[in-house]
Design an enzyme around this catalytic site. Structure first.
Site, short mmCIF file in Angstrom:
data_model
loop_
_atom_site.label_atom_id
_atom_site.label_comp_id
_atom_site.label_asym_id
_atom_site.label_seq_id
_atom_site.Cartn_x
_atom_site.Cartn_y
_atom_site.Cartn_z
N MET A 229 -5.92 0.57 1.14
CA MET A 229 -6.41 -0.79 1.36
C MET A 229 -7.78 -0.83 2.02
O MET A 229 -8.33 -1.91 2.24
CB MET A 229 -5.42 -1.55 2.24
CG MET A 229 -4.07 -1.80 1.60
SD MET A 229 -4.19 -3.06 0.32
CE MET A 229 -2.53 -2.99 -0.36
N GLY B 279 -1.93 9.12 -2.43
CA GLY B 279 -2.13 8.02 -3.36
C GLY B 279 -3.59 7.71 -3.56
O GLY B 279 -4.03 7.35 -4.66
N HIS C 268 -4.76 15.05 5.16
CA HIS C 268 -4.00 14.09 5.96
C HIS C 268 -3.23 14.82 7.05
O HIS C 268 -3.12 16.05 7.03
CB HIS C 268 -3.03 13.29 5.08
CG HIS C 268 -3.69 12.24 4.26
ND1 HIS C 268 -4.31 12.52 3.06
CD2 HIS C 268 -3.83 10.90 4.46
CE1 HIS C 268 -4.81 11.40 2.56
NE2 HIS C 268 -4.53 10.41 3.38
N HIS C 269 -2.67 14.05 7.95
CA HIS C 269 -1.88 14.57 9.07
C HIS C 269 -0.66 15.35 8.57
O HIS C 269 -0.23 15.22 7.43
CB HIS C 269 -1.44 13.41 9.97
CG HIS C 269 -0.74 12.31 9.21
ND1 HIS C 269 0.60 12.31 8.93
CD2 HIS C 269 -1.24 11.17 8.65
CE1 HIS C 269 0.93 11.24 8.25
NE2 HIS C 269 -0.16 10.52 8.06
N LYS D 192 2.55 13.64 6.66
CA LYS D 192 2.53 12.99 5.35
C LYS D 192 3.43 13.75 4.38
O LYS D 192 3.41 14.98 4.33
CB LYS D 192 1.10 12.92 4.80
CG LYS D 192 0.98 12.09 3.52
CD LYS D 192 -0.47 11.80 3.19
CE LYS D 192 -0.60 11.00 1.89
NZ LYS D 192 0.09 9.70 1.97
N GLY E 275 0.82 -1.21 0.00
CA GLY E 275 0.00 0.00 0.00
C GLY E 275 0.85 1.25 0.00
O GLY E 275 0.37 2.33 0.34
N THR E 276 2.11 1.12 -0.39
CA THR E 276 3.01 2.27 -0.44
C THR E 276 2.50 3.30 -1.45
O THR E 276 2.08 2.95 -2.55
CB THR E 276 4.42 1.82 -0.84
OG1 THR E 276 4.91 0.90 0.14
CG2 THR E 276 5.38 3.00 -0.94
#
Length: 267
Positions: free
Chosen positions: A125, A165, A155-156, A159, A98-99
């Site tokens: 995922m 992604g 996001h936080h 990141k 999940g990179t």
């Protein structure tokens, strides 16, 4: 099923270890971190949050982990993920990754490695996000170009890649629905005198702050109405559960590069 975790001491790695340990029919095969990481040599139970030690130490040799596992789960960095994909192919083991932040060359390397072994690669995922991507593709196909598409993600503060992604995955889903190339229609940022919005563009905006796990919203805006589809993650556990579901699904599959739509039978 023996499942290994590379990058096991990170936020996602810890959650993955705990989820594997709590999943019936699965066991932790091992975990690795980069050489020199302070986690190396410690019992994995500490990072999995188990009451008792697991009796397995954090290692720094991914090749040994692939030998010990049926499937390896990877949430690391693009360069490391490419290395792990090559190891999976060489050792004949399935890989789930999940990179995010992989470029076209990295993805080409995954496809090459997946000629030898089964792999699941998805920017998110979460089972809910996978369904969201399916709905976005359907909506884009049915609503047509009179509906402007904008994707907003937050996001936080830690990141390091943008857009996320997942946002790119949602944009690709919208582009598939319209049967266009995302490269031709993507608008990743606006600043200054940009002029009017391009017809058919798929816009993306990235917000960063606090401890937000992941919020994504897809907006279809037309004259007189607006359709909004979205997902909010309140815990990394949702991603870990999805990754373990993918690991169980991919074991024993034919070689190939799969994604979460395959796992959920949404093709």
């Amino acid at each position: 099923m023996a499942i290994g975790v590379v990058g096991c001491a990170g936020r996602m790695g810890r959650m993955l270890l705990a989820t594997i340990a709590a999943t019936d029919g699965c066991r932790v095969a091992g975990g690795t971190e980069a050489p020199g990481n302070e986690a190396v040599g410690q019992d994995l139970g500490r990072f999995a949050g188990t009451t008792d030690p697991l009796g397995i130490l954090v290692g720094d040799d991914p090749a040994a982990l692939f030998d010990a596992a049926d499937v390896v789960i990877d949430f690391t960095r693009p360069k490391a993920t490419v290395t792990h994909a090559r190891l999976a192919a060489a050792r004949g083991k399935a890989l789930v990754t999940g990179t995010t932040g992989l470029d076209a060359g990295d993805e080409a390397m995954l496809r090459e490695a997946a000629r030898c072994v089964p792999m699941v690669y998805a920017p998110n995922m979460s089972l809910g996000v996978t369904l969201l991507m399916h709905l976005v593709e359907q909506a884009a196909a049915r609503l047509g170009p009179d509906y402007d598409i904008e994707i907003v993600e937050m996001h936080h503060r830690h990141k390091i890649d943008a857009p996320s992604g997942t946002a790119l995955g949602l944009a690709r889903a919208a582009a598939r629905g319209r049967d266009v190339s995302l490269d031709d229609v993507a608008d990743r940022g606006r600043d200054g005198d940009t002029g009017p919005r391009r017809r058919g563009a798929i816009g993306m905006a990235a917000l960063r702050g606090g401890d937000v796990i992941g919020d994504h919203q897809v907006i279809f805006a037309a004259d007189g109405e607006r359709l909004e589809l979205g997902h909010r993650a309140s815990s990394r556990e949702t991603f870990a559960r999805g990754a373990v579901t993918a690991a169980i699904w991919v074991a024993g599959r034919a070689p190939g590069l799969y994604d979460m739509r395959d796992v959920l039978d949404l093709r």
